[in-house]
Design a protein around this motif. Structure first.
Motif, PDB file in Angstrom:
ATOM      1  N   ILE B  88      13.058  18.657 -28.284  1.00  0.00           N
ATOM      2  CA  ILE B  88      11.638  18.323 -28.239  1.00  0.00           C
ATOM      3  C   ILE B  88      10.834  19.357 -27.446  1.00  0.00           C
ATOM      4  CG2 ILE B  88      11.983  15.849 -28.548  1.00  0.00           C
ATOM      5  CD1 ILE B  88      11.603  15.570 -25.477  1.00  0.00           C
ATOM      6  N   GLY B  89      11.504  20.401 -26.963  1.00  0.00           N
ATOM      7  CA  GLY B  89      10.798  21.471 -26.252  1.00  0.00           C
ATOM      8  C   GLY B  89      10.248  21.075 -24.898  1.00  0.00           C
ATOM      9  N   CYS B  90      10.914  20.153 -24.198  1.00  0.00           N
ATOM     10  CA  CYS B  90      10.389  19.704 -22.897  1.00  0.00           C
ATOM     11  C   CYS B  90      10.577  20.762 -21.823  1.00  0.00           C
ATOM     12  CB  CYS B  90      11.049  18.393 -22.464  1.00  0.00           C
ATOM     13  SG  CYS B  90      12.795  18.517 -22.072  1.00  0.00           S
ATOM     14  N   PHE B 104      11.657  29.640 -25.301  1.00  0.00           N
ATOM     15  CA  PHE B 104      10.847  28.773 -26.157  1.00  0.00           C
ATOM     16  C   PHE B 104       9.819  29.581 -26.933  1.00  0.00           C
ATOM     17  CE2 PHE B 104      12.446  26.316 -22.666  1.00  0.00           C
ATOM     18  CZ  PHE B 104      12.924  25.187 -23.285  1.00  0.00           C
ATOM     19  N   VAL B 109       0.865  23.650 -32.013  1.00  0.00           N
ATOM     20  CA  VAL B 109      -0.361  22.920 -31.731  1.00  0.00           C
ATOM     21  C   VAL B 109      -0.396  22.493 -30.260  1.00  0.00           C
ATOM     22  CG1 VAL B 109       0.592  20.666 -32.397  1.00  0.00           C
ATOM     23  CG2 VAL B 109      -1.842  21.080 -32.596  1.00  0.00           C
ATOM     24  N   PHE B 110      -1.572  22.563 -29.631  1.00  0.00           N
ATOM     25  CA  PHE B 110      -1.792  22.239 -28.215  1.00  0.00           C
ATOM     26  C   PHE B 110      -0.924  23.087 -27.286  1.00  0.00           C
ATOM     27  CE2 PHE B 110      -2.787  17.948 -30.087  1.00  0.00           C
ATOM     28  CZ  PHE B 110      -4.155  18.054 -29.915  1.00  0.00           C
ATOM     29  N   ARG B 112       2.144  23.571 -27.521  1.00  0.00           N
ATOM     30  CA  ARG B 112       3.429  22.913 -27.313  1.00  0.00           C
ATOM     31  C   ARG B 112       4.567  23.915 -27.478  1.00  0.00           C
ATOM     32  NH1 ARG B 112       4.646  18.664 -31.618  1.00  0.00           N
ATOM     33  NH2 ARG B 112       5.890  20.305 -32.517  1.00  0.00           N
ATOM     34  N   ARG B 113       5.567  23.788 -26.616  1.00  0.00           N
ATOM     35  CA  ARG B 113       6.730  24.655 -26.767  1.00  0.00           C
ATOM     36  C   ARG B 113       7.506  24.249 -28.013  1.00  0.00           C
ATOM     37  NH1 ARG B 113       6.499  24.377 -21.267  1.00  0.00           N
ATOM     38  NH2 ARG B 113       7.448  22.329 -21.197  1.00  0.00           N
TER      39      ARG B 113
END
Lengths: 292, 195
Positions: B88-90, B104, B109-110, B112-113
């Protein structure tokens, strides 16, 4: 005679050059002696470059996230509802007559701000918990979307959070009788309807208010930094730890607030829709509130 | 079963960057993502040393411990892999890793990673071996082809060793003996020592 002078001259050159060479050799030795570091020193230099103070913050983060945060949140979302379920079964909800005299408790602005805060905050809590327990849902698109919703809700929540802070600041300042409210746990442990010491907001609401507004600001800032990796790695690690601990405390308050408003005091949710509370309820639960 | 390990012999690494280029080109790694990089210490000073760093495929890997969606796993041969479809790219793995390995891709979008990308030891990913999907997401699967990782295969001075841990350790031990220098392999204790 000339040959003699020449040989002395050459000898001098050789001697001087020899001394020079030896001097530079010693200098070289001294330099290499100074610079020779152990492989552990080099390794430490490399780690500092690629991952900051791993021993100090990285290991702490790994232990906390790997072993404790999940358990902490699980404890919060199981223990608190369990306690409230017991409370509901044993002591039960408080009922107040809603037909008598009504008191205008929340203005229209209060209610509009609150509804925006409620929706965005609920989304924050739900998507945050989804991310923490992402493995249960198998990760992937669902949890990825939850994270995006988490970000958007946070951006929305900042506005009602700020407005709530301004409009309720005065009413939320702690008073002496809040301490006695906390010692008697707001009178929720008895079925009796004795007036409890509380102003417009009781001690518990005040606690939630400060955690949600000031704590919310800390959550928003740390979350923003974590989202974009907007700081050096050690700071990000520290902020993630803060974000998780504070988040657990806020979720605990959130669950309490939901239980109180929806279950523990029958019909109290109405006041956030209509703005009116019954005099009966206010005299008992907010006995120090001067509504005249 | 053989346990796969990396070892970079810092007495031999000459900071040529061959391993970095081989990896990036061989796997079509996206812009901004480096699965491997060369770190030079004390650059221009006496005692300058260079080391090639990537995912070390640690025993007891901290990235696996912190992943909230269990996207990272370890094969029986020690190779640590990530499922990009689960990730989830956290960024928690990046915070936990002592070697700064997880990378990453940006541009979502936004801001996000994207899904985490790191060295696969040239062993692809969880998708079907040699499938198009595996190649698109993770690059070549050279281990399944019986070849060494690109970086180590490409290394001009054979500073970077990759493969069966026992063989790697033997090669390195012989070198240390011949050189007469008692330098330890950097990062081996951190990556492979069992607590």
């Amino acid at each position: 005679m000339q040959r003699g002078i020449l040989s002395v001259f050459l000898l001098t050159i050789i001697l001087v050059a020899g001394l020079g060479v030896e001097a530079s050799a010693q200098e070289g030795l001294a330099i290499s002696g100074l610079s020779a570091g152990s492989s552990a020193d080099y390794y430490q230099m490399m780690i500092d470059l690629v991952s900051g103070h791993w021993q100090k913050y990285g290991q702490l983060f790994t232990t906390l996230q790997g072993q404790w945060f999940g358990k902490l949140f699980l404890a919060v979302i199981i223990a608190i509802p369990a306690i409230f379920l017991l409370h509901y079964l044993i002591i039960g909800a408080k009922h107040f007559g809603h037909d008598g005299e009504q008191i205008y408790f929340f203005t229209l602005l209060n209610r509009i701000v609150h509804v925006f805060a409620a929706i965005s905050f609920t989304l924050l809590v739900v998507t945050g918990l989804l991310t923490i327990f992402g493995s249960v849902f198998g990760g992937g698109t669902f949890i990825r979307t939850a994270r995006t919703v988490h970000l958007v809700s946070a951006m929305v929540f900042v506005f009602p959070c700020f407005l709530m802070f301004i409009m309720w600041f005065k009413d939320m300042l702690p008073r002496m009788y809040d301490i006695s409210w906390m010692f008697m746990l707001g009178g929720y442990l008895s079925k009796e309807k004795k007036p409890v010491p509380a102003g417009k907001f009781n001690g518990g609401q005040k606690g939630y208010f400060w955690f949600a507004t000031l704590g919310g600001a800390v959550m928003a800032y740390t979350g923003f930094i974590i989202w974009g990796f907007g700081a050096d790695l050690d700071t990000i690690r520290l902020y993630t730890i803060i974000h998780n601990f504070l988040g657990a405390a806020i979720v605990a308050f959130y669950l309490t607030h939901v239980y109180m408003s929806v279950f523990a005091i029958a019909g109290s949710l109405e006041s956030m829709k209509t703005g009116y509370k019954s005099k009966d309820e206010v005299d008992i639960l907010h006995s120090r509130y001067d509504y005249n | 079963m053989a346990r796969m390990k990396f070892l970079c012999d810092v007495e031999r690494c000459i900071d040529c960057g061959g391993c970095v280029v081989a990896c990036k080109e061989g796997h079509h790694v996206p812009v901004g993502v480096n699965r491997r990089r060369v770190i030079t210490l004390k650059e221009g000073e006496p005692g300058e040393k260079s080391i090639s760093v990537s995912c070390m495929h640690c025993a007891d890997a901290p990235c696996i411990a912190v992943c909230p969606v269990d996207a990272i796993y370890q094969r029986a041969d020690g190779i640590v892999l990530v499922s990009k479809k689960t990730c989830i790219g956290c960024g928690y793995c990046f915070m936990a890793c002592p070697f700064g390995a997880p990378q990453f891709p940006s541009g979502n979008v936004f801001g996000r990673r994207g899904a985490m990308d790191k060295c696969t030891f040239c062993a692809g990913g969880p998708e079907e071996t040699f499938s198009k999907e595996e190649k698109n997401l993770y690059g070549q699967n050279r281990i399944a082809e019986g070849k060494p990782p690109l970086c180590a295969g490409m290394c001009a001075t054979k500073a970077l060793l990759a493969g069966d841990a026992d063989v790697v350790a033997d090669v390195y031990r012989e070198r240390v003996f011949q050189r007469g220098s008692g330098v330890n392999a950097w990062g081996w204790n951190k990556a492979y020592k069992k607590k």
